[in-house]
Design a protein around this motif. Sequence first.
Motif, PDB file in Angstrom:
ATOM      1  N   GLY A 132     -48.770   6.056  -5.109  1.00 34.70           N
ATOM      2  CA  GLY A 132     -49.212   7.383  -5.520  1.00 34.70           C
ATOM      3  C   GLY A 132     -48.113   8.121  -6.242  1.00 34.70           C
ATOM      4  N   LEU A 133     -48.539   9.013  -7.099  1.00 34.16           N
ATOM      5  CA  LEU A 133     -47.564   9.846  -7.782  1.00 34.16           C
ATOM      6  C   LEU A 133     -46.983  10.865  -6.812  1.00 34.16           C
ATOM      7  CD1 LEU A 133     -49.566  10.446 -11.072  1.00 34.16           C
ATOM      8  CD2 LEU A 133     -47.522   9.043 -10.802  1.00 34.16           C
ATOM      9  N   PHE A 134     -45.781  11.267  -7.054  1.00 36.86           N
ATOM     10  CA  PHE A 134     -45.096  12.300  -6.284  1.00 36.86           C
ATOM     11  C   PHE A 134     -44.894  11.931  -4.814  1.00 36.86           C
ATOM     12  CE2 PHE A 134     -47.824  14.384  -9.508  1.00 36.86           C
ATOM     13  CZ  PHE A 134     -46.833  14.784 -10.379  1.00 36.86           C
ATOM     14  N   ASP A 135     -44.823  10.628  -4.514  1.00 36.35           N
ATOM     15  CA  ASP A 135     -44.654  10.235  -3.116  1.00 36.35           C
ATOM     16  C   ASP A 135     -43.274   9.622  -2.840  1.00 36.35           C
ATOM     17  OD1 ASP A 135     -44.840   7.777  -4.318  1.00 36.35           O
ATOM     18  OD2 ASP A 135     -46.521   7.058  -3.129  1.00 36.35           O
ATOM     19  N   SER A 136     -42.382   9.691  -3.768  1.00 39.31           N
ATOM     20  CA  SER A 136     -40.993   9.206  -3.692  1.00 39.31           C
ATOM     21  C   SER A 136     -40.865   7.687  -3.610  1.00 39.31           C
ATOM     22  CB  SER A 136     -40.228   9.860  -2.532  1.00 39.31           C
ATOM     23  OG  SER A 136     -40.570   9.279  -1.299  1.00 39.31           O
ATOM     24  N   ALA A 137     -41.963   6.979  -3.609  1.00 38.75           N
ATOM     25  CA  ALA A 137     -41.906   5.511  -3.617  1.00 38.75           C
ATOM     26  C   ALA A 137     -42.278   5.028  -5.010  1.00 38.75           C
ATOM     27  CB  ALA A 137     -42.872   4.941  -2.585  1.00 38.75           C
ATOM     28  N   GLN A 138     -41.549   4.068  -5.512  1.00 41.45           N
ATOM     29  CA  GLN A 138     -41.858   3.534  -6.841  1.00 41.45           C
ATOM     30  C   GLN A 138     -42.973   2.505  -6.708  1.00 41.45           C
ATOM     31  OE1 GLN A 138     -40.438   4.190 -10.015  1.00 41.45           O
ATOM     32  NE2 GLN A 138     -39.860   6.021  -8.894  1.00 41.45           N
ATOM     33  N   GLY A 139     -44.177   2.890  -7.061  1.00 41.38           N
ATOM     34  CA  GLY A 139     -45.319   1.996  -6.996  1.00 41.38           C
ATOM     35  C   GLY A 139     -45.794   1.621  -8.383  1.00 41.38           C
ATOM     36  N   LEU A 140     -46.854   0.851  -8.418  1.00 43.31           N
ATOM     37  CA  LEU A 140     -47.430   0.396  -9.680  1.00 43.31           C
ATOM     38  C   LEU A 140     -47.825   1.565 -10.572  1.00 43.31           C
ATOM     39  CD1 LEU A 140     -48.538  -2.012 -11.373  1.00 43.31           C
ATOM     40  CD2 LEU A 140     -50.716  -1.617 -10.228  1.00 43.31           C
ATOM     41  N   ILE A 141     -48.449   2.564  -9.986  1.00 42.92           N
ATOM     42  CA  ILE A 141     -48.925   3.683 -10.796  1.00 42.92           C
ATOM     43  C   ILE A 141     -47.760   4.423 -11.439  1.00 42.92           C
ATOM     44  CG2 ILE A 141     -49.066   5.406  -8.948  1.00 42.92           C
ATOM     45  CD1 ILE A 141     -51.718   5.023 -11.621  1.00 42.92           C
ATOM     46  N   ASP A 142     -46.644   4.575 -10.725  1.00 43.25           N
ATOM     47  CA  ASP A 142     -45.472   5.256 -11.285  1.00 43.25           C
ATOM     48  C   ASP A 142     -44.954   4.523 -12.514  1.00 43.25           C
ATOM     49  OD1 ASP A 142     -45.075   7.281  -9.121  1.00 43.25           O
ATOM     50  OD2 ASP A 142     -44.729   5.483  -7.920  1.00 43.25           O
ATOM     51  N   GLN A 143     -44.857   3.217 -12.389  1.00 44.32           N
ATOM     52  CA  GLN A 143     -44.362   2.394 -13.490  1.00 44.32           C
ATOM     53  C   GLN A 143     -45.293   2.472 -14.700  1.00 44.32           C
ATOM     54  OE1 GLN A 143     -44.670  -1.938 -13.060  1.00 44.32           O
ATOM     55  NE2 GLN A 143     -42.462  -2.013 -13.446  1.00 44.32           N
ATOM     56  N   ARG A 144     -46.560   2.334 -14.482  1.00 44.07           N
ATOM     57  CA  ARG A 144     -47.517   2.324 -15.584  1.00 44.07           C
ATOM     58  C   ARG A 144     -47.637   3.701 -16.239  1.00 44.07           C
ATOM     59  NH1 ARG A 144     -50.631  -2.552 -14.433  1.00 44.07           N
ATOM     60  NH2 ARG A 144     -48.950  -4.038 -14.057  1.00 44.07           N
ATOM     61  N   VAL A 145     -47.458   4.776 -15.480  1.00 46.47           N
ATOM     62  CA  VAL A 145     -47.478   6.116 -16.072  1.00 46.47           C
ATOM     63  C   VAL A 145     -46.310   6.257 -17.052  1.00 46.47           C
ATOM     64  CG1 VAL A 145     -47.065   8.578 -15.553  1.00 46.47           C
ATOM     65  CG2 VAL A 145     -48.766   7.297 -14.263  1.00 46.47           C
ATOM     66  N   MET A 146     -45.153   5.710 -16.707  1.00 44.91           N
ATOM     67  CA  MET A 146     -44.003   5.761 -17.623  1.00 44.91           C
ATOM     68  C   MET A 146     -44.296   4.958 -18.892  1.00 44.91           C
ATOM     69  SD  MET A 146     -41.737   7.760 -16.416  1.00 44.91           S
ATOM     70  CE  MET A 146     -40.282   7.341 -17.320  1.00 44.91           C
ATOM     71  N   TRP A 147     -44.918   3.804 -18.746  1.00 48.51           N
ATOM     72  CA  TRP A 147     -45.277   2.996 -19.919  1.00 48.51           C
ATOM     73  C   TRP A 147     -46.215   3.791 -20.827  1.00 48.51           C
ATOM     74  CZ3 TRP A 147     -46.864  -2.527 -17.891  1.00 48.51           C
ATOM     75  CH2 TRP A 147     -45.789  -3.109 -17.199  1.00 48.51           C
ATOM     76  N   ILE A 148     -47.227   4.393 -20.220  1.00 43.63           N
ATOM     77  CA  ILE A 148     -48.214   5.142 -20.993  1.00 43.63           C
ATOM     78  C   ILE A 148     -47.558   6.336 -21.691  1.00 43.63           C
ATOM     79  CG2 ILE A 148     -50.257   6.627 -20.769  1.00 43.63           C
ATOM     80  CD1 ILE A 148     -51.360   4.535 -18.787  1.00 43.63           C
ATOM     81  N   LEU A 149     -46.616   6.988 -21.016  1.00 50.09           N
ATOM     82  CA  LEU A 149     -45.922   8.122 -21.640  1.00 50.09           C
ATOM     83  C   LEU A 149     -45.216   7.681 -22.921  1.00 50.09           C
ATOM     84  CD1 LEU A 149     -44.916  11.040 -21.692  1.00 50.09           C
ATOM     85  CD2 LEU A 149     -43.007  10.294 -20.260  1.00 50.09           C
ATOM     86  N   LEU A 150     -44.591   6.530 -22.907  1.00 51.95           N
ATOM     87  CA  LEU A 150     -43.934   6.009 -24.101  1.00 51.95           C
ATOM     88  C   LEU A 150     -44.947   5.873 -25.251  1.00 51.95           C
ATOM     89  CD1 LEU A 150     -41.237   3.399 -24.287  1.00 51.95           C
ATOM     90  CD2 LEU A 150     -43.279   2.947 -25.596  1.00 51.95           C
ATOM     91  N   PHE A 151     -46.118   5.360 -24.946  1.00 51.21           N
ATOM     92  CA  PHE A 151     -47.146   5.190 -25.978  1.00 51.21           C
ATOM     93  C   PHE A 151     -47.763   6.525 -26.405  1.00 51.21           C
ATOM     94  CE2 PHE A 151     -47.159   0.943 -23.906  1.00 51.21           C
ATOM     95  CZ  PHE A 151     -46.587   0.271 -24.974  1.00 51.21           C
TER      96      PHE A 151
END
Length: 174
Positions: A132-151
């Motif tokens: 989940g976002l904003f949960d201090s754990a680096q999960g799949l969604i956190d990583q993919r949100v960063m990828w999408i931000l780049l695009f």
Amino acid sequence: MTRILDQYTDLLDRLDRLDWLVPTLARLSFLAVLFFYFWNSAMLKIDGSIFSPSSGAFGQIFPQAAEAVLWDVTQMNFFQRIVILAGTIAEFVLPLLIVFGLLTRLAAAGMIGFIIVQTLVDVTGHGVALGGLFDSAQGLIDQRVMWILLFVVLVFKGAGPLSVDALFRKPSRD
């Protein structure tokens, strides 16, 4: 105090003139961080040619169906073959377009869609936990949100001046 504010606004004006740097750095970051991830993933999906999907492609995109037929690619139906072919072509072509800066906004939008589909397959087909976002754990969604931000940067800003897109842009009349 006025002098400090003047220096600050002067600095901001200089930074605004470097606006071309943002999309250029976004493309370079993509090349350095994600290009080979997508390229290697695409290579795993082919068995000799792009029109010959591998069992890896079958398993990556349709994991439950592949498992049900013991990874036998001859058991794929027409729809599965078309999806795998389209996904494989996209995974080869879209990253190349972004690196060269050709049709960059369209390619970046395609990559956003690709990442969304990839994430849905990972969660529903492979049982990967989203996190989940904003949960201090680096999960799949956190990583993919960063990828999408780049695009998203590339969708809104384009490829920048060091690109094939820039060669086709009409000079502005100021």
